[in-house]
Design an enzyme around this catalytic site. Structure first.
Site, PDB file in Angstrom:
ATOM      1  N   ARG A 226       0.837  -1.203   0.000  1.00 46.68           N
ATOM      2  CA  ARG A 226       0.000   0.000   0.000  1.00 46.68           C
ATOM      3  C   ARG A 226       0.874   1.257   0.000  1.00 46.68           C
ATOM      4  NH1 ARG A 226      -0.658   4.653   2.818  1.00 46.68           N
ATOM      5  NH2 ARG A 226      -0.325   3.527   4.775  1.00 46.68           N
ATOM      6  N   ASP A 227       1.526   1.533   1.081  1.00 45.37           N
ATOM      7  CA  ASP A 227       2.362   2.728   1.203  1.00 45.37           C
ATOM      8  C   ASP A 227       3.541   2.668   0.227  1.00 45.37           C
ATOM      9  OD1 ASP A 227       3.512   5.050   2.102  1.00 45.37           O
ATOM     10  OD2 ASP A 227       4.096   4.289   4.050  1.00 45.37           O
TER      11      ASP A 227
ATOM     12  N   HIS B  68       6.685   4.079  12.690  1.00 51.77           N
ATOM     13  CA  HIS B  68       6.751   4.076  11.228  1.00 51.77           C
ATOM     14  C   HIS B  68       7.813   5.093  10.817  1.00 51.77           C
ATOM     15  CE1 HIS B  68       4.483   3.718   7.234  1.00 51.77           C
ATOM     16  NE2 HIS B  68       5.391   4.662   7.008  1.00 51.77           N
TER      17      HIS B  68
ATOM     18  N   HIS C 161      10.875   6.737   8.366  1.00 47.99           N
ATOM     19  CA  HIS C 161      11.459   6.907   7.039  1.00 47.99           C
ATOM     20  C   HIS C 161      12.960   7.128   7.194  1.00 47.99           C
ATOM     21  CE1 HIS C 161       7.730   7.860   4.397  1.00 47.99           C
ATOM     22  NE2 HIS C 161       7.372   7.122   5.433  1.00 47.99           N
TER      23      HIS C 161
ATOM     24  N   CYS D 288       5.839   9.593   0.615  1.00 46.55           N
ATOM     25  CA  CYS D 288       4.550  10.212   0.912  1.00 46.55           C
ATOM     26  C   CYS D 288       4.212  11.179  -0.209  1.00 46.55           C
ATOM     27  CB  CYS D 288       4.595  10.953   2.249  1.00 46.55           C
ATOM     28  SG  CYS D 288       3.050  11.813   2.613  1.00 46.55           S
TER      29      CYS D 288
ATOM     30  N   ASN E 195      10.433   4.336   2.996  1.00 49.80           N
ATOM     31  CA  ASN E 195      10.215   3.746   4.308  1.00 49.80           C
ATOM     32  C   ASN E 195      11.415   2.900   4.722  1.00 49.80           C
ATOM     33  OD1 ASN E 195       7.258   4.331   4.850  1.00 49.80           O
ATOM     34  ND2 ASN E 195       7.086   3.337   2.859  1.00 49.80           N
TER      35      ASN E 195
END
Length: 311
Positions: free
Chosen positions: A24-25, A217, A219, A250, A259
């Site tokens: 997804r991300d 989460h 980065h 993002c 990520n």
């Protein structure tokens, strides 16, 4: 495969659950449309590598994230995976209804810790965006779903700079009060450092948010993702978000790079003697395969190092 020597560190968790966000991300920012069948195969390969929480897609309006416009087509292709949680992102009640119609049992809402990002991402003020999520979370809980609350810009914002910790805590408390089962603290532009991580986690605890409902989460914009993860582990956090191959960023924060790579995380955790249930060989092979589909090398250092050794 060359493996790290296992040297356990004192007072770290024995096991970590990796919340895999690559499908997804990781893919949402890709300019070229990834075929639905490739996305489904990606999810299946990740499950085969031992990942038990794989964020599958997002039920956001296709206009905002065109790459994920195939959510209705994708989810049924992976819904039969046994022993795997497949959370999906839902921006509003319409998205939640679409997810429910397909049998989704875990959903996530995506909030912001700052006014600027709430405006850029949701076109609302921070408080207005929280007000939108309240009926979504209530509806989800009425349906006995597990609800995750993402909080972006927890450590820094490209427009506002450093984000006051009390501001992040306020948003986290609001999501918990709504009924969110879990919170994911997002370092959306990768500016966090270990001391900052520990301070935020401690203040959340002081304000009634227990460590066992918190995920992190990170980065890797400034190369701090693993250092920040270690700090979170020292605090007792056992849910770590990561993206296979280091995919993602993002779409509304141009300075956000990839990520934390799942392989890099697994390599470190294996060296620390922390169980993840993940087969690193299969995971590396999966990310190398996905990199081929995308037509570029994997950003993950571990994928590059191990793939090179196998050549």
């Amino acid at each position: 495969m060359t493996l790290p020597m296992t040297v356990p560190a004192a007072d770290l968790p024995a096991r970590v659950r990796i919340h895999e966000v690559g499908a997804r991300d990781g893919l949402q920012n890709e300019k070229s449309t990834v075929p639905t069948e490739i996305k489904a195969e990606f999810v299946r390969r990740l499950a085969d590598a031992g990942l038990t929480t794989i964020e599958a897609t997002s039920f956001v309006h296709p206009k905002w994230v065109p790459q994920l416009a195939d959510a209705e087509q994708l989810f049924p292709l992976v819904a039969d995976l046994k022993g795997v949680h497949l959370p999906v992102l839902v921006p509003n009640n319409r998205g939640l209804d679409r997810a429910l119609a397909l049998g989704a049992r875990r959903v996530a809402v995506f909030a912001s810790a700052t006014e600027s990002f709430a405006k850029a991402n949701l076109n609302r003020t921070l408080d207005e965006s929280l007000a939108v999520f309240e009926p979504v979370v209530k509806h989800a809980k009425d349906e006995n779903l597990h609800v995750r609350g993402y909080v972006s810009m927890c450590f820094g914002d490209p427009w506002e700079g450093a984000v006051p910790i009390h501001q992040v805590v306020r948003v986290c408390r609001a999501l918990r009060d709504m009924g969110c089962d879990e919170l994911s603290l997002g370092d959306t532009i990768g500016v966090a450092t270990p001391g900052h991580v520990l301070e935020l986690l401690s203040m959340l605890n002081e304000e009634g948010v227990p460590t066992n409902v918190i995920g992190v989460h990170f980065h890797d914009t400034y190369g701090q993702a693993l250092a920040n993860t270690y700090a979170a582990l020292e605090h007792g956090v056992t849910t770590i978000d990561a993206s296979a191959g280091g995919l993602g960023g993002c779409p509304y924060a141009k300075s956000a790079t990839g990520n934390l790579a799942t392989e890099d995380l697994v390599w470190m955790l294996r060296g620390l003697g922390i169980d993840t249930g993940v087969d690193l060989d299969r995971l590396v092979a999966t990310s190398a395969w996905m990199a081929e589909q995308l037509g570029r090398p994997s950003p993950s250092r571990t994928v590059r190092a191990l793939s090179h050794k196998e050549q």
